[in-house]
Scaffold this active site. Structure first.
Site, short mmCIF file in Angstrom:
data_model
loop_
_atom_site.label_atom_id
_atom_site.label_comp_id
_atom_site.label_asym_id
_atom_site.label_seq_id
_atom_site.Cartn_x
_atom_site.Cartn_y
_atom_site.Cartn_z
N LYS A 153 -47.83 -23.33 -2.72
CA LYS A 153 -49.19 -23.33 -2.13
C LYS A 153 -49.38 -22.07 -1.31
O LYS A 153 -48.41 -21.43 -0.88
CB LYS A 153 -49.41 -24.56 -1.24
CG LYS A 153 -48.42 -24.75 -0.07
CD LYS A 153 -48.72 -23.98 1.19
CE LYS A 153 -47.74 -24.30 2.33
NZ LYS A 153 -47.79 -23.32 3.43
N PRO A 180 -39.85 -18.20 -3.07
CA PRO A 180 -38.92 -17.76 -2.02
C PRO A 180 -38.83 -18.75 -0.86
O PRO A 180 -39.85 -19.33 -0.47
CB PRO A 180 -39.50 -16.43 -1.54
CG PRO A 180 -40.81 -16.26 -2.21
CD PRO A 180 -40.97 -17.28 -3.27
N GLY A 228 -42.19 -24.06 -0.71
CA GLY A 228 -41.24 -24.27 -1.81
C GLY A 228 -40.37 -25.50 -1.64
O GLY A 228 -40.31 -26.36 -2.52
N GLY A 229 -39.71 -25.61 -0.48
CA GLY A 229 -38.83 -26.78 -0.25
C GLY A 229 -39.63 -28.07 -0.23
O GLY A 229 -39.17 -29.10 -0.74
N SER A 230 -40.84 -28.01 0.32
CA SER A 230 -41.69 -29.21 0.38
C SER A 230 -42.13 -29.62 -1.02
O SER A 230 -42.18 -30.81 -1.35
CB SER A 230 -42.94 -28.92 1.22
OG SER A 230 -42.58 -28.53 2.52
N SER A 231 -42.47 -28.63 -1.84
CA SER A 231 -42.90 -28.93 -3.20
C SER A 231 -41.74 -29.50 -4.02
O SER A 231 -41.92 -30.44 -4.81
CB SER A 231 -43.44 -27.65 -3.86
OG SER A 231 -44.00 -27.95 -5.11
N GLY A 281 -43.39 -19.44 3.49
CA GLY A 281 -44.71 -19.98 3.82
C GLY A 281 -45.46 -20.49 2.60
O GLY A 281 -46.66 -20.71 2.65
N LEU A 282 -44.73 -20.68 1.50
CA LEU A 282 -45.37 -21.12 0.25
C LEU A 282 -45.05 -22.59 -0.06
O LEU A 282 -45.40 -23.09 -1.12
CB LEU A 282 -44.92 -20.24 -0.92
CG LEU A 282 -45.31 -18.77 -0.81
CD1 LEU A 282 -44.61 -17.95 -1.89
CD2 LEU A 282 -46.82 -18.60 -0.92
N ASP A 296 -45.63 -30.41 5.10
CA ASP A 296 -46.35 -29.94 3.91
C ASP A 296 -46.11 -30.80 2.68
O ASP A 296 -46.75 -30.58 1.64
CB ASP A 296 -45.89 -28.52 3.54
CG ASP A 296 -46.43 -27.46 4.48
OD1 ASP A 296 -47.42 -27.75 5.20
OD2 ASP A 296 -45.88 -26.34 4.48
#
Ligand code: C5P
Length: 297
Positions: A9, A91, A98-101, A95-96, A133
């Site tokens: 995101k 990465p 990644g771990g949450s997704s 702030g994208l 997130d």
């Protein structure tokens, strides 16, 4: 074997309303899914385990994928077992989300593997417990996040996708450090809760309140935003607490042209990628677990 994609995101807008008594910050943010994704493959196994092509990803119980599996198993009353192979492209510390997704993808993947169907409220509760997130990635597309980000209201897709240039600096930004550097005032009893009925996307301000704090910690981030703006970005922002910076452009050709022009003038080790936002329908289709087809393993 089941395989699915876990998308990244960006925060197109992020307003910090203040610091809460529990130490988290009350925010109001516009999330957008982008077409950059990790990939998770699930297979049957006697024990629970995770392996990744990225050696920097913790493979132990601190990993959000395994935490998601344990919470889901407890909720569903089934043993937590299965092996996940995680191909990392988003990465970490970027702030994208990644771990949450990956965690939200784990909830989908293990539900399919174990043939359990947790209710929407249970999933939301598990997601919120894993991180601020994670709940967004149960919906994807475009959505408003309030509370600490975990109160998610899906919004209709934009008329057309947005074209972005993502710039990944060669360092992560730890979210707690950025919030601390912000020094936000404590919320007082007089702060009114956000009015969800007024949530038309056009009303989201073009700003990210974490930018100034992140740029004090890492002045390179401000320089990257300036370069994107100089190259014609309609908007050049930090995503979440960084370190990813993105510019918004009129179309795919312009985004690619700018991406090429950026290369060379950025801090060493910086990577770039053109991307577009994803509709909710495309997110749902590509996030759904599917049995791997022959030859794709
Ligand atoms: O919820 P999550 O684990 O993603 O948050 C990581 C850290 O980021 C929190 O411990 C907190 O320091 C900070 N944070 C915050 N306010 C938010 C979200 C995160 O202060 N809304």
């Amino acid at each position: 074997m089941l395989t699915l994609e876990a998308f990244a995101k960006v925060n197109r807008s992020l307003v910090v309303r203040g610091r809460r008594p529990d130490g988290y910050h009350e925010i109001d943010t516009l999330f957008e899914t982008v077409d950059l994704s990790d990939r998770l493959s699930f297979s049957e196994a006697e024990t629970l385990g995770l392996r990744s092509d990225d050696p920097s990803i913790p493979s132990g119980e601190s990993n959000l994928v395994l935490k998601a599996a344990r919470h889901l198993a407890a909720e569903a009353g089934v043993p937590a077992r299965g092996q996940v192979w995680l191909t990392k492209r988003i990465p970490s510390g970027g702030g994208l989300g990644g771990g949450s997704s990956d965690a939200a993808a784990a909830l989908r993947g293990f539900s399919a593997l174990w043939r359990v169907s947790p209710g929407a409220d249970d999933l939301r509760r598990i997601a919120a417990g894993l991180g601020s997130d994670v709940a967004f990635f149960l919906h994807g597309g475009r959505a408003r996040g309030t509370g600490r980000g975990e109160v998610v209201a899906p919004l209709p897709d934009a008329e057309r996708p947005e074209w972005l240039v993502l710039v990944f600096p060669p360092f992560p930004m730890p979210t707690p450090d950025v919030y601390r550097a912000l020094g936000a005032p404590e919320l007082t009893g007089g702060d009114t809760p956000p009015n969800l009925s007024a949530s038309v996307p056009g009303e989201f301000p073009d700003r990210n309140d974490l930018e100034a704090a992140a740029e004090r910690l890492r002045p390179e981030l401000a320089e990257i935003r300036r370069r994107l703006a100089d190259l014609g970005a309609r908007s050049a922002r930090l995503s979440g607490s960084g370190s990813t910076v993105f510019g918004v452009f009129a179309g795919p050709d312009e985004a690619e042209r700018v991406r090429r022009r950026l290369v060379g003038g950025l801090p060493e080790g910086t990577r770039t990628r053109a991307a577009r936002t994803l509709s909710r329908a495309e997110f749902e289709r590509r996030s759904a677990p599917e049995a791997a087809r022959g030859g794709e393993r």
